[in-house]
Enzyme design. Sequence first.
Site, PDB file in Angstrom:
ATOM      1  N   GLU A 183       0.876  -1.170   0.000  1.00 60.55           N
ATOM      2  CA  GLU A 183       0.000   0.000   0.000  1.00 60.55           C
ATOM      3  C   GLU A 183       0.915   1.222   0.000  1.00 60.55           C
ATOM      4  OE1 GLU A 183      -4.203   1.493   1.886  1.00 60.55           O
ATOM      5  OE2 GLU A 183      -2.871   0.330   3.160  1.00 60.55           O
ATOM      6  N   HIS A 209      -6.123   5.136  -3.157  1.00 60.69           N
ATOM      7  CA  HIS A 209      -5.365   6.291  -2.660  1.00 60.69           C
ATOM      8  C   HIS A 209      -5.087   7.234  -3.832  1.00 60.69           C
ATOM      9  CE1 HIS A 209      -4.566   5.500   1.610  1.00 60.69           C
ATOM     10  NE2 HIS A 209      -4.642   4.222   1.280  1.00 60.69           N
ATOM     11  N   HIS A 247     -10.066  -0.416  -0.851  1.00 61.63           N
ATOM     12  CA  HIS A 247     -11.085   0.079   0.084  1.00 61.63           C
ATOM     13  C   HIS A 247     -11.970   1.202  -0.497  1.00 61.63           C
ATOM     14  CE1 HIS A 247      -7.909   2.970   1.007  1.00 61.63           C
ATOM     15  NE2 HIS A 247      -7.314   2.203   1.917  1.00 61.63           N
ATOM     16  N   ALA A 253     -10.094   7.238   0.766  1.00 55.44           N
ATOM     17  CA  ALA A 253      -8.893   7.733   0.092  1.00 55.44           C
ATOM     18  C   ALA A 253      -9.069   7.795  -1.426  1.00 55.44           C
ATOM     19  CB  ALA A 253      -7.671   6.888   0.460  1.00 55.44           C
ATOM     20  N   ARG A 296     -21.925  14.820 -11.401  1.00 50.49           N
ATOM     21  CA  ARG A 296     -21.271  15.366 -12.592  1.00 50.49           C
ATOM     22  C   ARG A 296     -19.785  15.014 -12.656  1.00 50.49           C
ATOM     23  NH1 ARG A 296     -24.767  19.621 -11.391  1.00 50.49           N
ATOM     24  NH2 ARG A 296     -23.141  20.762 -10.257  1.00 50.49           N
ATOM     25  N   HIS A 351     -15.038   3.541   8.945  1.00 52.21           N
ATOM     26  CA  HIS A 351     -14.489   3.910   7.638  1.00 52.21           C
ATOM     27  C   HIS A 351     -15.619   4.162   6.643  1.00 52.21           C
ATOM     28  CE1 HIS A 351     -10.615   2.441   9.101  1.00 52.21           C
ATOM     29  NE2 HIS A 351     -10.054   2.939   8.012  1.00 52.21           N
ATOM     30  N   ASP A 390      -8.092  -3.772   6.633  1.00 53.95           N
ATOM     31  CA  ASP A 390      -7.125  -2.672   6.740  1.00 53.95           C
ATOM     32  C   ASP A 390      -6.654  -2.544   8.193  1.00 53.95           C
ATOM     33  OD1 ASP A 390      -5.478  -0.650   5.833  1.00 53.95           O
ATOM     34  OD2 ASP A 390      -7.032   0.878   5.763  1.00 53.95           O
ATOM     35  N   ILE A 427      -7.630   9.176   9.609  1.00 51.48           N
ATOM     36  CA  ILE A 427      -7.869   7.772   9.933  1.00 51.48           C
ATOM     37  C   ILE A 427      -6.628   6.960   9.590  1.00 51.48           C
ATOM     38  CG2 ILE A 427      -9.239   5.737   9.364  1.00 51.48           C
ATOM     39  CD1 ILE A 427     -11.622   7.556   8.908  1.00 51.48           C
ATOM     40  N   GLY A 435      -5.937   3.402   9.397  1.00 54.76           N
ATOM     41  CA  GLY A 435      -6.270   1.991   9.379  1.00 54.76           C
ATOM     42  C   GLY A 435      -7.389   1.691  10.355  1.00 54.76           C
TER      43      GLY A 435
END
Length: 419
Positions: free
Chosen positions: A159, A225, A246, A250, A257, A281, A303, A337, A339
């Site tokens: 990650e 991410h 996830h 992120a 739009r 989350h 996570d 946040i 994890g």
Amino acid sequence: MTQTREQTVTQVTAALTGKPTPVAIHRARKVDARGVQDHYWVVSDARGVIIATGTNEETFESACRSVGIDPADESAIIDANGRILTPGYVDIHAHGAWEHSFDDGPKGIDIARAGHAVHGTTRQVLSLITNPVDVMCHNLANVRKAMSARPDILGAHLEGPFLALSRKGAHDPECLKDPVPELVDELLTAADGCIRQITIAPELPHGISAIKQFAAAGVVPAVGHCDADYETAQRGFDAGAGIMTHMFNAMNGLHHRKPGPIPAAVEDPRVIIELINDGFHVQNPMVRLGFGFEPHRIAFVTDAMAATDCPDGAYKLGALDVNVVDGHARLVSNGAIAGSTLLLEVAVQRAVLELGFEAPAAVEAATLTPARALGLDRPNPVTGAPLGLLAPGYAADLLLSDPATWQVNEVWCAGRKVR
């Protein structure tokens, strides 16, 4: 006498580095992606592979004898007595548990894996946090060594470091990189085949080329991410990305739009979509919405970080300080946040008991779907036997859980008794 965690780690590690033995379980309520069956039985052999399943007791006795188990020996057979029997849970995105991360070397891997294994996660991809590239290479070597010694470790998930600065979350901004070919080669060489997936922001200058490079090497790239728009995400999936990291977290959210990457993943049947079902989350209304997008392509992930299954307090995520309050982890520096403290056992419990999902769908999201994300739902070089179903030819990854609470109380991984 209650075991200490140190004793549990020793026991779990010994089981997972030992040899499988035949297993025979009967009188269970089977729940897997194919549905629910009562009075179910399963028998596996000394390879740790299921050889037969069914509901007829006479056939069960015959299957027991075929693997050297005397059906008249009650001590050799597990009577489920109506408990829920599911495949073992498969977590393709988790960073640690029990005060340790998978970046913490061999001891950290053993401890964190034990923390998930006793709760039913029989197979796990070890997610490594963004660090300097030389540190990530060293951590990959540790995962490769652990992977070769035990069946429960499927490999590594990187990650980072190829994440968008604007969507870095709890990752160290000083360590983020553009995935130029030389860096990709360095990581692939250090991994020696152990990288299962890598999260990449496709809008980075070399994002699409890196997705192609990793995919060509047998790694499953994941879009996440990122600050990618809909079209860039599509390009990432067309280049070979097979996972969305996830969903909702992120990345750009849904907008009428500016659709962003989520619709691109939902529309593409090649993509498995991770979802952190902890109610924090992703809050419950969005869990329901997200799961409904494409239920057979939603993979529950945790996570999970080092504070998983631990009290609130101060912890680390890589080199960053984290504070956990009410089970929620946030960076001390900026409140981001950091994890989760989720277990897949809890994700399934939440799905069935709190959100009202059908049990086979909830179990599928924690078993067959994550296995499919990495091609482990069919015979493969990593696990040998496929994962994710209770059927002949599949790995003997077996969980027995309480029918009222869905709490896991017995665990086997490839025929090895973990709990």
